[in-house]
Structures are given as structure tokens and as C-alpha cells.
Design a protein around this motif. Structure first.
Motif, PDB file in Angstrom:
ATOM      1  N   LYS A   1      13.209 -42.675 -24.908  1.00 24.63           N
ATOM      2  CA  LYS A   1      12.421 -41.794 -25.773  1.00 24.63           C
ATOM      3  C   LYS A   1      13.283 -40.992 -26.746  1.00 24.63           C
ATOM      4  O   LYS A   1      12.813 -40.527 -27.772  1.00 24.63           O
TER       5      LYS A   1
ATOM      6  N   SER B   1       4.479 -39.152 -23.472  1.00 22.34           N
ATOM      7  CA  SER B   1       3.872 -40.063 -24.442  1.00 22.34           C
ATOM      8  C   SER B   1       4.931 -41.096 -24.868  1.00 22.34           C
ATOM      9  O   SER B   1       6.113 -40.756 -24.993  1.00 22.34           O
TER      10      SER B   1
ATOM     11  N   ASN C   1       6.291 -42.490 -27.310  1.00 21.46           N
ATOM     12  CA  ASN C   1       6.810 -42.504 -28.674  1.00 21.46           C
ATOM     13  C   ASN C   1       8.229 -41.971 -28.657  1.00 21.46           C
ATOM     14  O   ASN C   1       8.631 -41.306 -27.704  1.00 21.46           O
TER      15      ASN C   1
ATOM     16  N   SER D   1       2.234 -39.985 -31.150  1.00 18.13           N
ATOM     17  CA  SER D   1       1.948 -40.656 -29.874  1.00 18.13           C
ATOM     18  C   SER D   1       1.202 -41.969 -30.106  1.00 18.13           C
ATOM     19  O   SER D   1       0.362 -42.056 -30.999  1.00 18.13           O
TER      20      SER D   1
HETATM   21 MG    MG Z   1       4.656 -36.316 -26.411  1.00 18.74          MG
END
Ligand code: MG
Ligand code: TXA
Length: 323
Positions: free
Chosen positions: A47, A141, A143, A149
Motif C-alpha cells: 500500500k 482500502s 489503494n 479507494s
Molecule cells: Mg483508505
């Protein structure tokens, strides 16, 4: 990453400590076993997220959720009864189960019981394989840090395929129903405090608990402060009447607004949702579409800020702060 629709296969991979992007009713999450420090470290790496930003732990039911906490106030139990499974995250004092690597070193843990049927099957299978009824899937999330997201499996691939291991999975459960992240409520004090608006609204929380929302919190919810949810295009919040007297934009622009709002000449209509719920559902794909079209500017007319409209406005304000 490899896409699958097989929740059993996803659960087996999770049990082995692999990363799986999982569908939830809000947005897709990048999931991994919440009890394995090395797996959780991989989530942060893929991430690109700072290590002091804590993760939400997703579990199968209410009893499992309380295993992650050291104490649960009555009003948190009422919220859980009324809203779980569903788009609500509850922050509580953590139990020994919640390691520093989940909580960003804080003394609190965020837990949520999701309602998405594919996510629920995955959790059920994971409980069965591990024999641990309170096993958790840690999932931010799916992303890259600070970005929009994902609400479809395809959006997860666009975000993370370059960063994840080729053997990591994306579990395709279709487009997300709610479209914006869960409501987060701090339940560590005398009264509930809203940390992030979502589908469960401030007035829902007050009605369910019979309490007034508090404003003072000791809890740090990083990711709520800075600009977030930002596409590459600049986002500007406008009213419908602003659209009649737009100054020369000097570039390409798109519009997100409820269907009754008329698109000015020369502007690309990115989306025309029917109501605030629909607006939440399509918001992130419309922001992605703006980048896919290489637009310079997104004009957004927010819906009225009642109910989920306040979550939509919150995300638009953060997207607009992202320049
Ligand atoms: Mg987030
Ligand atoms: O809808 C959602 O909540 C999605 C899906 C996948 O469940 N998840 C999600 O996770 O939005 P994430 O990591 O992108 O956002 C979680 C937010 C972060 O702002 C984080 O700071 C806050 O929750 N958070 C997590 N644990 C916390 C804790 N112990 N105390 C305070 N805030 C916490």
C-alpha cells in the motif's frame, strides 16, 4: 495479482499468510491475517502506507469482535447489534490479541463485521481452516496510500498490481454497494465520537445509542487529517448555480452532480447519480474516470449533506484538498 471468484481459495491463501484483496460492502480491502506480523508488514509495503497508520480488523461476528477488545461499553454493544454485519467500524481499547503491528502502537483497536456475502464466506472458511473463531482479516482500502479507494476488482488491479506479489489474489465480489468507506466511531470514552462519516450517519448513531455524539477524543485516526482520496485531476466543489457562470477553465473539465443538474457546454459529464446513496456508490469510479480521460479538473456539486450525503461531502472535501 491473480483474480478469482472462489472464496475458499481466497481463505486458503489467507490462512497461508498471503495477501488477498477482498470485496466488502463499502470498498475493496487489501487483506491479510491480522495475527501475523510478517503478513501485516506486506500490507503496509504494498500500500505504501506509513507504519503508524493502524488497520481495521474484520471478523465474522460480534463475539469475535469483542475478543479483540479489553472492554466494551454498553453503547458500543447497541451499535454492534443495530449495524453489524454492515458498514460500521468500532474503535475500542485493545486486548492482547491486537498487536502493535495492527494498531500502529496505539492502545486501541478498530474492528468491523462486514456484510458482503463473499467476504463473509471467506471469513467463515478462514475460521474453519484455522480453528480460531475470532480470527481477523486486517484490511485497509486496497489503494496506494492517499489515493482513491477501489470499488471494483479491476480498480484494485489498477492500483496495486505493480506493487503486489504476482501470486497475491484479488477476490472478485462485484462492484461495492455502498461505495465509500465505513463509518468509524470511537467507543473508548463516555460517549461515542464520530471519527469518519459513512453510510451509518451521525443521527443513526445518536438514535441507536440514545446519546449525543461527543467531540473530544484521545484517539488518533491518521488518514483522517490530511488530504486523501485524491485523483490526479484537481477537484473543485461548486454549487449548481456556479455552473451557469463558470470562468474560462483553461483545460479539460468533468462534472459529477445529481441527474437534475445540467452539464455546461464543453464539460464532460462523468456521472449523474439519482440520489445521495447512488452518488456515494459511483463517486470513486467517477474520479478514476476523470484520470482515465486525462482531465485537468473535476467540478463536483455535492448532494445535500444529510445521511450518507455527509460522507460524500467529507470525501469530496478531502479530494479537493489534494492539490
Ligand atoms: Mg483508505
Ligand atoms: O470501509 C472500510 O472501512 C474499508 C474496508 C476495507 O473495510 N477499510 C478502510 O481502511 O477504509 P483504511 O485503512 O483505508 O482506513 C481505516 C481508517 C484509517 O484512517 C485509520 O487511521 C483508522 O481507520 N483506524 C484504524 N485503526 C484505528 C484505531 N485503532 N484507532 C483510530 N483509528 C483507527
Amino acid at each position: 495479482m491473480r483474480t478469482t471468484t472462489d472464496a475458499r481459495k481466497a481463505a486458503a491463501a489467507l490462512a497461508d499468510g498471503r495477501l488477498v484483496a477482498v470485496p466488502t460492502e463499502t470498498v475493496y480491502g487489501l487483506g491479510g491475517r491480522a495475527d501475523l506480523a510478517t503478513t501485516v508488514a506486506c500490507i503496509y509495503e504494498v500500500k505504501g502506507r506509513p507504519a503508524d497508520h493502524p488497520l481495521i480488523v474484520h471478523v465474522i461476528d460480534i463475539e469475535a469482535a469483542w475478543q479483540w477488545a479489553s472492554s466494551v461499553p454498553e453503547y458500543a454493544r447497541q451499535l454492534a447489534q443495530a449495524c453489524w454485519p454492515g458498514p460500521l467500524t468500532i474503535v475500542l481499547p485493545r486486548s492482547a490479541r491486537a498487536g502493535d503491528f495492527i494498531t500502529g502502537g496505539q492502545a486501541t483497536v478498530a474492528v468491523r463485521v462486514p456484510s458482503h456475502p463473499v467476504m463473509r464466506t471467506t471469513l467463515e472458511q478462514l475460521v474453519e481452516i484455522t480453528g480460531d473463531p475470532a480470527i481477523g482479516i486486517a484490511a485497509p482500502s486496497a489503494n496506494r496510500f492517499g489515493k482513491v479507494s477501489p470499488t471494483t476488482a479491476q480498480h484494485v488491479l489498477e492500483e496495486l498490481d505493480d506493487y503486489a506479489d504476482p501470486d497475491d489474489l484479488v477476490l472478485d465480489g462485484g462492484p461495492c454497494e455502498v461505495g465509500v468507506e465505513s463509518t468509524i466511531v470511537d467507543c473508548t470514552g463516555e460517549q461515542p465520537v464520530l471519527l469518519r462519516p459513512g453510510h451509518v450517519s451521525a443521527s443513526d448513531i445518536e438514535r441507536i445509542t440514545g446519546m449525543t455524539l461527543g467531540t473530544r477524543t484521545q484517539v488518533r485516526a491518521p488518514g483522517m487529517l490530511e488530504s486523501h482520496y485524491s485523483p490526479t485531476a484537481r477537484v473543485q466543489i461548486v454549487t449548481a448555480s456556479d455552473l451557469n457562470q463558470l470562468p474560462a477553465i483553461g483545460g479539460s473539465a468533468g462534472l459529477i452532480a445529481l441527474e437534475e443538474v445540467v452539464t455546461p457546454p464543453g464539460v464532460v459529464r462523468l456521472s449523474a447519480p439519482a440520489d445521495a446513496e447512488d452518488y456515494a456508490r459511483i463517486l470513486y469510479s467517477a474520479l478514476r474516470e476523470a484520470d482515465a480521460l486525462d482531465l485537468d479538473l473535476v467540478l463536483a456539486v455535492p448532494p445535500s449533506s444529510e445521511g450518507i450525503g455527509s460522507a460524500v461531502l467529507d470525501r469530496l472535501l478531502r479530494a479537493a484538498a489534494g492539490e
